[in-house]
Design a protein around this motif. Sequence first.
Motif, PDB file in Angstrom:
ATOM      1  N   LYS A  49      39.349  42.006  44.839  1.00 46.49           N
ATOM      2  CA  LYS A  49      40.082  41.112  45.739  1.00 46.49           C
ATOM      3  C   LYS A  49      41.373  40.614  45.088  1.00 46.49           C
ATOM      4  CE  LYS A  49      36.188  39.663  48.510  1.00 46.49           C
ATOM      5  NZ  LYS A  49      35.331  38.579  48.967  1.00 46.49           N
ATOM      6  N   GLU A  50      41.344  40.340  43.765  1.00 48.05           N
ATOM      7  CA  GLU A  50      42.558  39.921  43.077  1.00 48.05           C
ATOM      8  C   GLU A  50      43.595  41.039  43.069  1.00 48.05           C
ATOM      9  OE1 GLU A  50      41.438  38.560  39.216  1.00 48.05           O
ATOM     10  OE2 GLU A  50      40.433  36.763  39.984  1.00 48.05           O
ATOM     11  N   THR A  51      43.149  42.272  42.922  1.00 51.09           N
ATOM     12  CA  THR A  51      44.061  43.408  42.937  1.00 51.09           C
ATOM     13  C   THR A  51      44.705  43.564  44.314  1.00 51.09           C
ATOM     14  OG1 THR A  51      42.677  44.498  41.299  1.00 51.09           O
ATOM     15  CG2 THR A  51      44.243  45.874  42.468  1.00 51.09           C
ATOM     16  N   LEU A  52      43.935  43.320  45.362  1.00 54.51           N
ATOM     17  CA  LEU A  52      44.493  43.409  46.718  1.00 54.51           C
ATOM     18  C   LEU A  52      45.566  42.356  46.946  1.00 54.51           C
ATOM     19  CD1 LEU A  52      41.403  44.126  49.003  1.00 54.51           C
ATOM     20  CD2 LEU A  52      43.202  45.688  48.314  1.00 54.51           C
ATOM     21  N   LYS A  53      45.408  41.185  46.320  1.00 52.73           N
ATOM     22  CA  LYS A  53      46.411  40.131  46.487  1.00 52.73           C
ATOM     23  C   LYS A  53      47.721  40.493  45.804  1.00 52.73           C
ATOM     24  CE  LYS A  53      43.070  36.406  46.924  1.00 52.73           C
ATOM     25  NZ  LYS A  53      42.515  35.184  46.313  1.00 52.73           N
TER      26      LYS A  53
END
Length: 98
Positions: A49-53
């Motif tokens: 999820k952090e990578t998607l942000k």
Amino acid sequence: MKLFRMAAVLAVLAGPAYAQMPNINLMQDAPSKSPEEKAADAEREKAYKETLKKIPDAKSSSDPWGGMRADPPKQAAPKASAATTSAPKKTKTGTAAN
């Protein structure tokens, strides 16, 4: 030959009934995950999820043919003067030659 026809009719009629039978799963369910595996999955999901942000939003159009198309036709505003004035209607006179 009569026996063959009867067997074919029974096979055709038994098809829909066979399709309605319940699905029986003979394989056992997978074992549950250990707390360490659950924690690793949660950490992996958080990193995902952090990578998607971090992915930037696309500001411009990604249409490769965008410059090749003509501008969309602009709709003309209805003229108020054309609606208020009435022109005489043309009537068709004569007969068709064809």
